[in-house]
Scaffold this motif. Structure first.
Motif: not given
Length: 177
Positions: A27-28, A31, A34-35, A72, A75-76, A79
């Motif tokens: 997930g990290l 993310l 995407i970031t 983003l 959230w990064t 996580v």
């Protein structure tokens, strides 16, 4: 059923934590990718020209890049902090599975967990404060003081001291003839 040692509840929980740990790394990575893409796309605002962000009162928001990249990044970081917590809990459960709960390193691990929990709570305050500043007029989301979160931080620090005392007593017992 036993609480410590191989084949115990702690070994079962460590296996679950191992799976969660791998999922968090995946997930990290997603993310972070995407970031990174969002940051790179924010340098060319024409790409996001078809996307329209509106405030609660219907006004169009012109600063699209920060509205995409900011959450983003948040959230990064969130996580990543959870990943640090899970990694430390995994190491604590490794010592529990080995039958050595009062390993001296568990004290430091618990303190890091407490600091990460406190950091997550402070980050939550900062995120909601910035979002209220950048998006005035939006509906208020409860961002007030969380007694439960701070109580959890306090409990983890108290547990760290309990483990420190347990490690000290174990050292004294080893020195006793």
């Amino acid at each position: 059923m036993r609480a410590l040692g191989p084949g115990s509840v702690s070994s079962f929980l460590k296996t679950i934590l191992d799976v969660v740990y791998v999922a968090l790394w995946i997930g990290l990575g997603v993310l972070a990718l995407i970031t990174l893409l969002a940051v790179l796309l924010s340098f060319n605002p024409e790409i996001l020209s078809d996307v329209v962000f509106r405030s609660a009162n219907g006004e169009e928001i012109s600063n699209r890049g920060i509205l995409v990249v900011g959450p983003l990044i948040a959230w990064t970081l969130y996580v990543a902090a959870v990943l640090v917590i899970v990694e430390r809990v995994r190491k604590i459960f490794t010592t529990l599975t080995a039958g050595d709960p009062f390993h001296p390193d568990n004290v430091t691990r618990l303190r890091v967990i407490g600091l990460m929990l406190a950091g997550l709570e402070l980050g939550r305050y900062a995120f909601w404060g910035l979002s209220a500043w950048l998006l005035p007029g939006q509906q208020e989301i409860d961002s007030g003081f969380s007694l439960t979160a701070w109580f959890s931080v306090l409990v983890v620090f108290v547990l760290a001291e309990v483990f420190r005392e347990g490690a000290r007593l174990r050292r004294e017992a080893e020195l006793t003839i």
